[in-house]
Design an enzyme around this catalytic site. Structure first.
Site, PDB file in Angstrom:
ATOM      1  N   ASN A   1       0.964  -0.949   0.056  1.00 36.19           N
ATOM      2  CA  ASN A   1      -0.089  -0.049   0.194  1.00 36.19           C
ATOM      3  C   ASN A   1       0.671   1.193  -0.078  1.00 36.19           C
ATOM      4  O   ASN A   1       1.544   1.463   0.885  1.00 36.19           O
ATOM      5  CB  ASN A   1      -0.806   0.049   1.228  1.00 36.19           C
ATOM      6  CG  ASN A   1      -1.783   1.314   1.659  1.00 36.19           C
ATOM      7  OD1 ASN A   1      -1.746   2.195   0.431  1.00 36.19           O
ATOM      8  ND2 ASN A   1      -2.380   1.383   2.475  1.00 36.19           N
TER       9      ASN A   1
ATOM     10  N   LYS B   1       0.189   4.240  -0.326  1.00 37.65           N
ATOM     11  CA  LYS B   1      -0.452   5.419   0.279  1.00 37.65           C
ATOM     12  C   LYS B   1      -0.265   6.728  -0.558  1.00 37.65           C
ATOM     13  O   LYS B   1      -0.394   6.453  -1.856  1.00 37.65           O
ATOM     14  CB  LYS B   1       0.037   5.642   1.735  1.00 37.65           C
ATOM     15  CG  LYS B   1      -0.139   4.333   2.556  1.00 37.65           C
ATOM     16  CD  LYS B   1       0.339   4.686   4.062  1.00 37.65           C
ATOM     17  CE  LYS B   1       0.108   3.287   4.768  1.00 37.65           C
ATOM     18  NZ  LYS B   1       0.223   3.323   6.223  1.00 37.65           N
TER      19      LYS B   1
ATOM     20  N   HIS C   1      -9.508   1.668   5.447  1.00 39.42           N
ATOM     21  CA  HIS C   1      -8.094   1.657   5.961  1.00 39.42           C
ATOM     22  C   HIS C   1      -8.322   2.689   7.214  1.00 39.42           C
ATOM     23  O   HIS C   1      -9.037   3.539   7.090  1.00 39.42           O
ATOM     24  CB  HIS C   1      -7.116   2.065   4.808  1.00 39.42           C
ATOM     25  CG  HIS C   1      -5.719   2.018   5.505  1.00 39.42           C
ATOM     26  ND1 HIS C   1      -5.076   3.166   6.317  1.00 39.42           N
ATOM     27  CD2 HIS C   1      -4.687   1.130   5.351  1.00 39.42           C
ATOM     28  CE1 HIS C   1      -3.806   2.823   6.547  1.00 39.42           C
ATOM     29  NE2 HIS C   1      -3.469   1.530   5.934  1.00 39.42           N
TER      30      HIS C   1
ATOM     31  N   GLU D   1      -6.635   4.769   8.055  1.00 38.79           N
ATOM     32  CA  GLU D   1      -6.187   6.453   7.745  1.00 38.79           C
ATOM     33  C   GLU D   1      -7.537   7.120   7.142  1.00 38.79           C
ATOM     34  O   GLU D   1      -7.858   8.158   7.285  1.00 38.79           O
ATOM     35  CB  GLU D   1      -4.928   6.554   6.931  1.00 38.79           C
ATOM     36  CG  GLU D   1      -3.821   6.348   7.586  1.00 38.79           C
ATOM     37  CD  GLU D   1      -2.640   5.545   6.702  1.00 38.79           C
ATOM     38  OE1 GLU D   1      -2.509   5.535   5.426  1.00 38.79           O
ATOM     39  OE2 GLU D   1      -1.664   5.105   7.465  1.00 38.79           O
TER      40      GLU D   1
ATOM     41  N   GLU E   1      -5.058  -4.680  10.949  1.00 40.06           N
ATOM     42  CA  GLU E   1      -4.099  -3.733  11.085  1.00 40.06           C
ATOM     43  C   GLU E   1      -4.297  -2.870  12.366  1.00 40.06           C
ATOM     44  O   GLU E   1      -4.906  -1.913  12.192  1.00 40.06           O
ATOM     45  CB  GLU E   1      -4.015  -2.654   9.881  1.00 40.06           C
ATOM     46  CG  GLU E   1      -3.924  -3.127   8.505  1.00 40.06           C
ATOM     47  CD  GLU E   1      -3.399  -2.074   7.297  1.00 40.06           C
ATOM     48  OE1 GLU E   1      -2.357  -2.403   6.893  1.00 40.06           O
ATOM     49  OE2 GLU E   1      -3.886  -1.301   7.151  1.00 40.06           O
TER      50      GLU E   1
ATOM     51  N   GLY F   1       2.907   2.610  10.687  1.00 37.96           N
ATOM     52  CA  GLY F   1       3.717   3.605  10.537  1.00 37.96           C
ATOM     53  C   GLY F   1       4.633   3.937  11.844  1.00 37.96           C
ATOM     54  O   GLY F   1       5.143   4.909  11.683  1.00 37.96           O
TER      55      GLY F   1
ATOM     56  N   SER G   1       3.831  -1.931  10.172  1.00 36.78           N
ATOM     57  CA  SER G   1       5.371  -1.846  10.452  1.00 36.78           C
ATOM     58  C   SER G   1       5.760  -3.384  10.081  1.00 36.78           C
ATOM     59  O   SER G   1       6.700  -3.746  10.778  1.00 36.78           O
ATOM     60  CB  SER G   1       5.631  -1.664  11.805  1.00 36.78           C
ATOM     61  OG  SER G   1       5.334  -0.204  12.062  1.00 36.78           O
TER      62      SER G   1
HETATM   63  P1  13P Z   1       3.291   0.688   7.531  1.00 32.68           P
HETATM   64  O1  13P Z   1       3.678  -0.664   7.064  1.00 32.68           O
HETATM   65  O2  13P Z   1       3.962   1.813   7.062  1.00 32.68           O
HETATM   66  O3  13P Z   1       3.378   0.415   9.002  1.00 32.68           O
HETATM   67  O4  13P Z   1       1.710   0.757   6.941  1.00 32.68           O
HETATM   68  C1  13P Z   1       0.876  -0.138   7.398  1.00 32.68           C
HETATM   69  C2  13P Z   1      -0.261   0.204   6.522  1.00 32.68           C
HETATM   70  O5  13P Z   1      -1.031   1.010   6.965  1.00 32.68           O
HETATM   71  C3  13P Z   1      -0.572  -0.667   5.266  1.00 32.68           C
HETATM   72  O6  13P Z   1      -2.078  -0.429   4.836  1.00 32.68           O
END
Ligand code: 13P
Length: 258
Positions: free
Chosen positions: A9, A11, A95, A97, A164, A170, A210
């Site tokens: 992903n 982003k 997601h 976010e 997640e 992150g 992560s």
């Molecule tokens: P990270 O791998 O940067 O922690 O992000 C995970 C994520 O949100 C994947 O959708």
């Protein structure tokens, strides 16, 4: 056996020119991979060039969002049909976010899942608890609610679930493999109750938060972790290639908590 699925992903990262080059490189470096699904999920504007770069290869392409209406006066939104037409096969929905910054709730997530399924896109349905919810001992309640509300009125076939935990995204704080497995097993058991156990055994559940090249093997060693949804580490060629090439060390048939 559930086929592993490793997704990147991206982003809101990489310009279309960078995305094209990256995807071409992935196609070259991962062409020998079999029995694993590999997925790149770039931002909307990079989807056409990544689809082109991956055409005829073993790499599939996913979007990061859709709108739940079929079409109409929804300035700035993108429909499931549009993505389908350009060759996108998967879409990330719900997601954390999007839930946090764009105020998507379970009801909206449910509508988006239905829309995706209606056009034949495979949804990656994201769920996961926040840090304070985990600290209050509510992680399972939160995930249970997200599953029940998100999946209301939906057939489960051809859907991927991504667990997640928000506190792991992150932050560099990965759930321990055992911690993640506990939640994955809980998710599978919940799916078994909502639908039936046989169906739940077929659903692929990814872990996200992560994931890196140095923790992928121990995560994938867990019986109910069927893949990963990777953010930061999917932006780098070496680390994503290593993640896709995770080394299996599963004790097939041994479920620890049984
Ligand atoms: P990270 O791998 O940067 O922690 O992000 C995970 C994520 O949100 C994947 O959708």
């Amino acid at each position: 056996m559930r086929r592993p699925i490793i997704a990147g992903n991206w982003k809101m990262n990489k310009l279309p020119s960078e995305a094209r080059g990256f995807a071409r490189e992935m196609v070259k470096l991962l062409s020998d991979i079999q029995e694993r699904d590999i997925l790149l999920c770039p931002p909307y504007v990079s989807l056409p060039c990544v689809v082109n770069a991956c055409r005829g290869s073993n790499i599939k392409v996913g979007a990061q969002n859709i709108y739940f209406e079929k079409e109409g006066a929804f300035t700035g939104e993108v429909s499931a049909d549009m993505l389908k037409e350009i060759g996108v096969e998967y879409v990330i929905i719900g997601h954390s976010e999007r839930r946090e910054y764009f105020k998507e709730d379970d009801e909206m997530v449910n509508k988006k899942l239905k829309r995706a399924i209606s056009v034949g896109l495979i949804p990656i349905f994201c769920i996961g608890e926040k840090e304070e919810e985990r600290e209050k001992g509510m992680k399972k309640d939160v995930v249970y609610q997200q599953l029940v509300k998100g999946l209301s009125g939906i057939e489960l076939e051809n859907m991927v679930i991504a667990y997640e935990p928000v506190w792991a995204i992150g932050t560099g704080k990965t759930a321990t493999p055992e911690d993640a497995e506990e939640m994955h097993l809980f998710i599978r058991e919940t799916l078994g109750k909502i639908y039936n156990e046989e169906l739940a055994e077929f659903v692929r559940i990814q872990y996200g938060g992560s994931v890196r090249s140095d923790n992928i093997d121990s995560l994938m060693a867990q019986l109910d972790i069927d893949g990963t949804l990777v953010g930061g580490a999917s932006l780098n060629i070496d680390s994503f290639v290593r993640i896709v090439r995770f080394v299996y060390s599963r004790n097939i048939g041994l479920r620890k908590n049984m």
